[in-house]
Structures are given as structure tokens and as C-alpha cells.
Design a protein around this motif. Structure first.
Motif, PDB file in Angstrom:
ATOM      1  N   VAL A  58      50.419   8.229   0.175  1.00  0.00           N
ATOM      2  CA  VAL A  58      48.424   8.296  -0.379  1.00  0.00           C
ATOM      3  C   VAL A  58      48.122   9.891   0.395  1.00  0.00           C
ATOM      4  CG1 VAL A  58      46.729   7.666  -0.227  1.00  0.00           C
ATOM      5  CG2 VAL A  58      48.669   6.226  -0.618  1.00  0.00           C
ATOM      6  N   ALA A  59      48.223  10.814   0.003  1.00  0.00           N
ATOM      7  CA  ALA A  59      47.931  12.088  -0.136  1.00  0.00           C
ATOM      8  C   ALA A  59      46.468  11.756   0.266  1.00  0.00           C
ATOM      9  CB  ALA A  59      47.425  13.085  -1.025  1.00  0.00           C
ATOM     10  N   PRO A  60      46.009  12.645   1.324  1.00  0.00           N
ATOM     11  CA  PRO A  60      44.480  12.266   2.559  1.00  0.00           C
ATOM     12  C   PRO A  60      43.107  13.365   0.509  1.00  0.00           C
ATOM     13  CG  PRO A  60      45.752  13.870   3.915  1.00  0.00           C
ATOM     14  CD  PRO A  60      46.503  13.534   2.330  1.00  0.00           C
ATOM     15  N   GLN A  61      41.993  13.001   0.856  1.00  0.00           N
ATOM     16  CA  GLN A  61      41.291  13.287  -0.125  1.00  0.00           C
ATOM     17  C   GLN A  61      40.026  13.962   0.112  1.00  0.00           C
ATOM     18  OE1 GLN A  61      39.769  10.139  -2.528  1.00  0.00           O
ATOM     19  NE2 GLN A  61      41.762   8.997  -3.096  1.00  0.00           N
ATOM     20  N   THR A  62      38.803  14.261  -0.095  1.00  0.00           N
ATOM     21  CA  THR A  62      37.844  14.724   0.367  1.00  0.00           C
ATOM     22  C   THR A  62      36.624  14.118  -0.481  1.00  0.00           C
ATOM     23  OG1 THR A  62      38.924  17.549   0.535  1.00  0.00           O
ATOM     24  CG2 THR A  62      36.494  17.032  -0.126  1.00  0.00           C
ATOM     25  N   SER A  63      35.763  13.708   0.479  1.00  0.00           N
ATOM     26  CA  SER A  63      34.958  12.903  -0.336  1.00  0.00           C
ATOM     27  C   SER A  63      33.503  14.027  -1.222  1.00  0.00           C
ATOM     28  CB  SER A  63      33.370  12.349   0.813  1.00  0.00           C
ATOM     29  OG  SER A  63      32.983  13.478   1.727  1.00  0.00           O
ATOM     30  N   VAL A  64      33.707  13.892  -1.998  1.00  0.00           N
ATOM     31  CA  VAL A  64      32.952  14.042  -3.334  1.00  0.00           C
ATOM     32  C   VAL A  64      31.743  13.371  -3.893  1.00  0.00           C
ATOM     33  CG1 VAL A  64      34.761  14.296  -3.722  1.00  0.00           C
ATOM     34  CG2 VAL A  64      34.115  13.161  -5.570  1.00  0.00           C
ATOM     35  N   GLY A  65      31.432  13.761  -4.866  1.00  0.00           N
ATOM     36  CA  GLY A  65      29.450  13.245  -5.371  1.00  0.00           C
ATOM     37  C   GLY A  65      28.455  12.184  -4.731  1.00  0.00           C
ATOM     38  N   GLY A  66      28.361  12.792  -3.494  1.00  0.00           N
ATOM     39  CA  GLY A  66      28.125  12.414  -2.518  1.00  0.00           C
ATOM     40  C   GLY A  66      27.710  11.413  -1.317  1.00  0.00           C
TER      41      GLY A  66
END
Length: 106
Positions: A58-66
């Protein structure tokens, strides 16, 4: 002779990264989400990167959309979420979880 089968529903795990304006570790009214935080998912040992139901890391994510993030297609289990703040932000200490839902934390 019999043959037994077990099934499960893949899980999703996600939530919200916010700007803790008063630094109390609890999301208060008016504290908005922030994009750009790196969110990584690990197994309960804290060092093994989580895998999805297909066995892929599971790849790290970047928080989006607020401030939103979601990890999907996970097998049932215990996980640890690590969040690294975007440039210009520092982590606050955790506060008390204001709701009574044991399946999430703030």
C-alpha cells in the motif's frame, strides 16, 4: 467429506488531516482540513508496510481535498497510520477522542 469456505469484505481506512489551530490535538469547530500531508499505512508492528487484498504494498498517500485520505481494498487486521505534515506545519500531540466510536481515533 465436506469443503468449507470463508469470505470477508475488503476494508477501507481513512479520515482527515486538519489544521489544529489551538494545538489541543482535537479537531474543533472551524479547524479546516489541510492538503499535502503524507499518510502511510503499516501493519500493527509499526515497521511492516501494509499490503492490500491482492498482496500489493500500500503506497503512501498525500492528503487532498481539504485533508481527506483513504486506503482501500485492505484485508481485515490491525494497522498503524503515520502522518508527516506538509511544509510549514508541525504535529500536535493527541487529544481525547470526543466521539464514542471505538473504530476510529482523532
Amino acid at each position: 467429506m465436506t469443503v468449507d469456505f470463508g469470505f470477508y469484505h475488503p476494508l477501507s481506512l481513512g479520515n482527515f488531516v486538519w489544521d489544529d489551530l489551538n494545538g489541543n490535538g482535537t479537531q474543533d469547530l472551524g479547524e479546516q482540513g489541510i492538503a499535502g500531508a503524507t499518510v502511510a499505512l503499516f501493519m500493527s508492528d509499526g515497521s511492516t508496510q501494509a499490503r492490500d487484498v491482492a498482496g500489493n504494498l500500500v503506497a503512501p498517500q498525500t492528503s487532498v481535498g481539504g485533508g481527506l485520505y483513504t486506503f482501500a481494498n485492505l484485508p481485515p487486521g490491525d494497522y498503524i497510520v503515520r502522518v508527516s505534515p506538509p511544509a510549514g506545519y508541525l504535529l500536535t500531540t493527541g487529544g481525547a477522542d470526543p466521539d464514542t466510536n471505538p473504530s476510529d481515533t482523532d
